[in-house]
Every structure is written in structure tokens, then in C-alpha cells.
Write a protein that holds these residues in place. Sequence first.
Motif, mmCIF file in Angstrom:
data_model
loop_
_atom_site.group_PDB
_atom_site.id
_atom_site.type_symbol
_atom_site.label_atom_id
_atom_site.label_comp_id
_atom_site.label_asym_id
_atom_site.label_seq_id
_atom_site.Cartn_x
_atom_site.Cartn_y
_atom_site.Cartn_z
ATOM 1 N N HIS A 297 0.841 -1.056 0.018
ATOM 2 C CA HIS A 297 0.078 0.000 -0.179
ATOM 3 C C HIS A 297 0.423 1.068 -0.215
ATOM 4 C CE1 HIS A 297 1.117 -0.173 4.401
ATOM 5 N NE2 HIS A 297 -0.204 0.483 4.219
ATOM 6 N N GLN B 225 1.852 1.803 -3.585
ATOM 7 C CA GLN B 225 0.969 2.183 -4.791
ATOM 8 C C GLN B 225 0.661 3.737 -4.101
ATOM 9 O OE1 GLN B 225 -3.183 1.071 -6.252
ATOM 10 N NE2 GLN B 225 -2.921 0.540 -3.836
ATOM 11 N N VAL C 171 -6.580 4.199 4.477
ATOM 12 C CA VAL C 171 -6.187 3.117 4.167
ATOM 13 C C VAL C 171 -5.556 2.067 4.768
ATOM 14 C CG1 VAL C 171 -4.385 2.548 2.376
ATOM 15 C CG2 VAL C 171 -5.552 5.134 2.152
ATOM 16 N N ASP D 30 -3.522 -1.152 6.115
ATOM 17 C CA ASP D 30 -2.144 -2.253 5.654
ATOM 18 C C ASP D 30 -2.849 -3.491 4.628
ATOM 19 O OD1 ASP D 30 0.044 -3.772 4.814
ATOM 20 O OD2 ASP D 30 0.871 -2.674 7.072
ATOM 21 N N GLU E 88 -2.973 -6.067 2.226
ATOM 22 C CA GLU E 88 -2.930 -6.668 0.442
ATOM 23 C C GLU E 88 -3.683 -7.507 -0.240
ATOM 24 O OE1 GLU E 88 1.719 -7.799 0.346
ATOM 25 O OE2 GLU E 88 2.136 -5.635 1.893
ATOM 26 N N MET F 299 -6.267 -4.107 -1.924
ATOM 27 C CA MET F 299 -5.330 -2.972 -3.040
ATOM 28 C C MET F 299 -6.603 -2.058 -3.542
ATOM 29 S SD MET F 299 -2.604 -3.527 -1.590
ATOM 30 C CE MET F 299 -1.356 -2.721 -3.141
ATOM 31 N N ALA G 166 -7.912 0.361 -1.989
ATOM 32 C CA ALA G 166 -6.721 1.214 -1.055
ATOM 33 C C ALA G 166 -6.581 2.629 -2.289
ATOM 34 C CB ALA G 166 -5.329 0.800 -1.419
#
Length: 528
Positions: free
Chosen positions: A8, A11, A132, A134, A136, A141, A144
Motif C-alpha cells: 500500500h 501504491q 488506507v 495495511d 495486501e 489493494m 486503497a
Amino acid sequence: MAYSIKKHIQQLIYLLKVHNLTDVVVCPGSRNMPIVESMCCGDFSVHRALDERSAGFMAMGLAQGGRRVAVCVTSGSAVANLLPALVEAQYQGVGLVVVTADRPKEMIGQMMGQTMHQTPALASAVKYSVEVEDDESSDGMWYANREINAALNIAYAGQKGPVQINMQIKEPFFDCSVDALPEFRKISLIEDASLFGNSMRQLWKESKRPLVVLGQYDGINPAYIDAFIHLGAPFYTEVLSNLEFIVGEGLVKNSNNSYNRISDNEIEKYNPDLVVYIGGHIVSKVAKGSISKCKPHTVVRVSKSMEFADTFMCMTHLFVEPRKDSPVLNGEWTKNICDETRMVSETFDATKYASAFYEFLNHITPSADIFLANSTTVRAIDYAYWCMPDAQAKHLRFFCNRGVNGIEGSMSAAIGYASGVGQKPVYLVIGDLSFFYDVSSLWSMANTNLRILLVNDGIGSIFTKLAMKQTETVKNYVAESHDFNAEGICKSYKIDYKTADDKNIPSDIWKWFFDESPKARVLEISKF
């Protein structure tokens, strides 16, 4: 230096870059270390500040000089120290991105160090804020990505202002060993004055299989629909789009009452590479699932607001309708339309939905206003409508509470509408659970000309259609099976009432239901 291993954070850095941020102001701290380390990899001009209050004003000063700036601070009271600068930026209309590092949400309020509710702390001074996590997973994702894109667009759209991106970071987080950033999706604003400006012209030119998706009509400019019909675009549309009504009112001038429509079952085969989504909710899960599965190269959301509604989880562009906009097609655009698109009409299957839905549309007079209850009812009417070219030609107008799709208030909304249109008949099609849920609204019905078609099959039939095991618990406590009818209720509220069996609805019943006398009435169709 290298980038954080946390996806994240990768990203975030990637999207800051592709949204053209040039400068970052960073403050010392532990929780924000992987963000700062990633920001210092040569992608931005980096400015140091010891004090967060000073950092906020430094960032604002850079922004006033025409730079796109992010300020990054650690968690806790460091976040609160940004407030004075953000208030100033807000009232000056200065675009600014605030990146706040945070503990995971489960640690808030647990007497952990440097923890507080960080987005509420700045809520009064920012245009938009996002949490956002954490996470994955693919959904994490995607969420986020959508929200960071939204924040970075909103900061610089219209009246500029600050936005907050609150990055929750779990331990361990000190590993920064990724040499290159992967690519992530960018969502861009179409900033042309008209939807049909240079941006859409280019997207259309690059497309070979465009598809226009019309959701529930929400007042969006009908000229958009008119232009796409002129271009020969195929449509996926449901009754709630009110397209046939718009055509009948003469708001769509290029159609000659003709346009290409593909059904939800044909979308995956058609495999669109450009989707333009106009209006509110669509009902069909098949349509939403098919577009999500196809993952078109370009998905343009046409909206009345800056809400980043990523229904198909692959939006690439957002166009916000100006308050005054008359789209004009300057010259002829390239038409690369699939020859297989056509107007869809199939035979109504009475085993799928009650025949009463078909018969209702068959008998109703043209230009009628129809309210639909949620769940089975709206799906059944939509199914019947597209099996019936004669019904489509009646230019009917449909309403439904599709904002959040609840069953509550379906009858109340119809009664309220009927109360404001005088003696004109208004129709409500509703299932048994929605009817009994909202039954107290009948108190106000008697003085209206509302006609209610109640299809009562003794159960919440949407739950019998879902892929869940039909246990006694589901039947009794989820689907709420029952043997009630509405006769006594209608008698209590002094509302005219008749009943019929779905397999045999006499013509004189329909005549009674649709006659022009100004009186409320209920027709209950039984499917026990």
C-alpha cells in the motif's frame, strides 16, 4: 535508497508520482519512516522540517508557488499540529496532500503509544479524507487504489483544498528493499468542458467495442444519451434508466425510437473495451459481474458529483457534469461498433417470475408513473419489460429506492409521490415483505389515486433465488415464510381491495385496477 516492501505504500508513492506531485515536506518519526524512505528515492524534491506545524505551512507555501505538494508526518499528536496550516489552506483554496502515518485501527484506544483518531482530528479542515489499511488482499489493494486516486483528484478539482491520506502501517515496517515501483491503476478526471471534448473523442477513437451502461435515471443530461445513440453505441439499460420515457418525452432527438441494446447475459461475449457508465445504480448482478470480469481497458464514470463510485472495480476516468453543459458532436466520430449488437427481446418465462408482472405491463396505459419495490419486484419488472416490445413503446417512467436498495419505505415513497400529482393514477408494484413492512403508510393512502399491485407468494422470494441452502431456518427466519394476506388491512384503512390467483387473473379485475376513477386500491395476486 529503496522503496518499502509494503504494497500500500508502493501504491501511494506511485500514485503521487502519476498525479504529478513534485515536492514532499517530511518530518521525523518512526511510523512514517517507510513512507519517507520511499519518498526519498528520487521521485520528488524533498524538504525537511523538524516541527509539524511549520511543515504544514512550508507545504502550503510551496503550493502557493504552483507546486503540487505532499506533507508527511508520523502518528499521534504530530497529526494535530498540521491543523493551523490546513485551515489556512482550506480558506485560501490551496491544493495540498497530507499523508499521515498511523497505527493499525485495532490499536486505537488501547493505550498504545502515539495513537489517536487521526482522520476526525483534521476533518473540519480537509475536503476529503481516507483511511488506507495495511491490507495486501486484492480487495484491500483495490480499495486503497480507489480512495488514494479519489483524494489526489479531489485536492485539485474545482475549489482546491487540502486532503488527508491516513496510512495505517503494521509492524514490521522498516524493510525498504524494493528497487523499482510496480505500476498501479490511475483514475483520471476528464476536465474538458463537455463530455464530448477531446478526451472522449480520443478514447472513442481507440475503442473497438464500446458499451454505454445506463443506471437509474438521476437527472443526468439526456443530451449525453442522445449523442451516444447518434454514434451508434450499444447500450446496456434497465427499466430504472427510464430511457424509453426520455425518448417519449422528446429529450432524445437522434434515436427515432431505435437504439442497440444488449442483455446482461451478452455482455461477457461482447467483451467491451470501453464502458461509459451514466446514471445511478444498476440492478443486475450479472451485468456488474460480467463487466468486472471483462476488465475493460477504459471505464468512464459520468457523474453529477466527485464521488468515485467504482462499481465495476476497474474505473479509469471520471467526468463530473458541469451545471450547464450542452454536449455537441463536432464532426463525425469513427464508429467501430460490433455488428452483433441488437435490440433484445426474449419470451417471458412464467416459471421465473409471476405472470402478474407481465400482465401488469400488458394492461397499463402509456406514459404511466410506476414505483417498484426492491429485491424481487424490480428484477421481475425489468425482466418482463425487456420481453415486451409493446411495453417498451408505452414510454413508462419507473421509480425505485435504489440509493441503498432497502425494502423499507417503498410504499411510503409511492404514497408521497401520488399525494403530489393530483388525480393522475400512480402505480406501485410490491412484494409481500415490503408491503407488510411499510403497512403503516396506508394511513395516508386513502386520499391518493395510488394503485398497488401486491404480488404475495408467502415468502421473501429473493432469498429462495439466492444460492443459499433452503433450510427450515432460512425459510422461517431469513425468507420469513407466512400465510398472511392484505384483505383485513385494506378493510381497516378503507381502501378498495380485490384478490386473484396468479394463474387466473380475470380481465375484469385488470379493468377495475386500471380504471380512471380517482380512488386508491390494492390488487393482491396470490402465489401460495
